[in-house]
Design a protein around this motif. Structure first.
Motif, PDB file in Angstrom:
ATOM      1  N   ILE A 290      41.005  39.904  43.321  1.00 10.59           N
ATOM      2  CA  ILE A 290      41.455  40.824  44.358  1.00 10.59           C
ATOM      3  C   ILE A 290      40.500  41.998  44.436  1.00 10.59           C
TER       4      ILE A 290
ATOM      5  N   ALA B  52      47.168  45.585  47.842  1.00 16.66           N
ATOM      6  CA  ALA B  52      46.963  44.633  46.746  1.00 16.66           C
ATOM      7  C   ALA B  52      48.250  44.448  45.960  1.00 16.66           C
TER       8      ALA B  52
ATOM      9  N   LEU C 121      40.815  42.554  39.077  1.00 15.18           N
ATOM     10  CA  LEU C 121      40.679  43.435  40.230  1.00 15.18           C
ATOM     11  C   LEU C 121      39.269  43.998  40.294  1.00 15.18           C
TER      12      LEU C 121
ATOM     13  N   SER D 126      37.640  47.326  42.218  1.00 13.20           N
ATOM     14  CA  SER D 126      38.085  48.472  43.013  1.00 13.20           C
ATOM     15  C   SER D 126      37.245  49.710  42.741  1.00 13.20           C
TER      16      SER D 126
END
Length: 470
Positions: free
Chosen positions: A143, A150, A171, A173
């Motif tokens: 993700i 999310a 993740l 980010s």
């Protein structure tokens, strides 16, 4: 260090899952045929039983793209519902043009449709449950993003059996993950995307960064796409209704057109919703009439007075109507409320905020039970029969609440209020007033018959769980 998921099995999970689902659907259709034959005493040729009919079903299920798509389970059920209808029509046409068409009854086809729909759902559900418990055929997913969007997607993976095929492996980010995502490993920043994808070998990426500028999102997509097989994107389209969306692509102009339908503005859809309400309400009223009598007697013995309480609510086009409920308060409730609000500042603040009280001294013993189980709202079926309410719709409000809806009041006034709706099956009194308004607006703008069916089912679950009731 990030784990590497690049194995032949991981790369071909979707293909393997498609094959297993196809076999499961074939067996489900065979089971449905046996049930239909048993109850209708129909005779089928072996080629029809084992090849023609199952092939027709699988063809329509495949045409709905259910074998390769990972979608919420309610959407899966919707696809199977329509696929089973189309299959029965095709089977009817096949029997009509075949030499033995007169040998098959309508009763058999009706039983086959019902049995096949039920069997397909049950077999798909059991298969998914078994595989999930053994953590088999989970698709690794990266993700990009770690904020609200999310988190919403992760919740759908954890709470919806249809989405549980995904396994979030990490993740990527530019921000610290919000609460709810802190247990998933943060593998790096946006600048590290290519390195992380190559290291993990993941072939499925969700891009959930609608807060970024369009050029930055495009840059991420262009960097990710050459490295993976599948990309999912959560765009910034929160203001656009999702029900009935159609997408058109103009390749020459390099633009995408989104068509949005207003389903409830179409006469045919309004007729369908009306018939849906009337048929279910008439059948339901007949079935629960003994329960209505028992509750009425209990209320009268517990607190002598009128059994039915009428309260004026705002309906479609702003017309007020008396909304029926079983009386759950003492007969002098109005006077007690005025006295309480005058002497209790906390209760007054709660009333002004929610138009409800959690610890309401006006509620009777029978009323407390009826409210906790939502049985106090059963008389609203007569409002539905009178055409003042719908089974599913926005929460009926009083006139003083209209200003709280602001710009969303036109959405509310567009339809009949419902006995149940998104608010009632999503937490009820645990949800703030502003969110209730947004839910009502979302329902109106995204209405479909299937949405009504889903909300009715979720309402039963919420009521039995006593979620948010007081």
């Amino acid at each position: 260090m990030a784990q590497n998921y690049k194995t032949n099995l991981k790369q071909n999970i979707r293909i393997i899952w498609s094959g297993i689902s196809l076999i499961a659907d074939y067996l489900a259709v065979l089971l449905a045929e046996m049930v239909a034959i048993c109850f209708s005493e129909e005779n089928l040729r072996y080629i029809d039983l084992f090849i023609v009919i199952p092939f027709i079903y699988i063809a329509f299920i495949a045409a709905a793209r259910t074998y390769r798509r990972i979608i919420p389970f309610w959407q899966r059920i919707e696809s199977l519902f329509y696929s089973s209808i189309y299959s029965i029509i095709a089977i009817l046409l096949f029997f009509f043009v075949s030499a033995n068409s007169t040998e098959h009854s309508i009763a058999f086809l009706a039983l086959l449709w019902l049995a096949s729909f039920i069997c397909l759902i049950i077999v798909r559900y059991l298969l998914k449950r078994i595989l999930d418990e053994r953590k088999i055929f989970r698709i690794p997913l990266l993700i990009v993003g770690a904020q609200e969007e999310a988190l919403a997607f992760v919740k759908s993976i954890n709470n919806d059996i249809g989405m549980s095929s995904y396994k979030v492996v990490g993740l990527i980010s530019d921000k610290t993950p919000i609460k709810g995502l802190e247990n998933y490993p943060l593998l790096g920043d946006f600048k590290d995307i290519e390195k992380i994808i190559k290291t993990t070998g993941v072939n499925n990426v969700l891009i959930a960064v609608p807060y970024l500028e369009q050029t930055k999102i495009q840059n991420i997509i262009h960097r990710v796409q050459p490295l993976v097989k599948n990309i999912c994107i959560i765009p910034n389209l929160t203001a656009i209704p999702m029900g009935g969306i159609a997408v058109e692509t103009f390749f020459t102009e390099k633009i995408m057109l989104i068509r949005v339908r207003n389903n409830l503005e179409r006469r045919f859809n309004r007729i369908i919703k009306y018939l849906f309400d009337m048929i279910l309400t008439i059948v339901g009223t007949i079935c629960i009439s003994p329960l209505l009598v028992i509750i009425a007697i209990w209320i009268y013995k517990d607190s002598p007075g009128p059994v039915i309480f009428k309260h004026m609510r705002v309906g479609k086009d702003g017309k007020e109507f008396p909304c029926y409920k079983f009386r759950s308060m003492c007969v002098d409730a109005k006077e007690k409320l005025e006295e309480l609000l005058q002497n209790d500042p906390e209760a007054r603040a709660e009333w002004e905020r929610d138009f409800k009280l959690k610890n309401d001294p006006r509620i009777t013993k029978s009323g407390a039970f009826l409210r906790r189980t939502s049985l106090d709202e059963l008389p609203q079926i007569f409002n539905v029969l009178k055409g003042e309410m719908s089974l599913v719709g926005p929460r009926p409000i009083i006139k003083d609440e209209m200003e709280r809806y602001g710009n969303y009041i036109n959405d509310y006034l567009m339809v009949k209020p419902g006995i149940t709706g998104m608010w009632q099956c999503s937490g009820r009194n645990d949800i703030g007033y502003t969110e209730r308004v947004h839910m009502d607006s979302w329902y109106v703008r995204n209405w479909s018959v299937w949405l009504d069916i889903m909300l009715l089912w979720r309402t039963f679950k919420a009521v039995f769980a006593k979620k948010g009731a007081y």
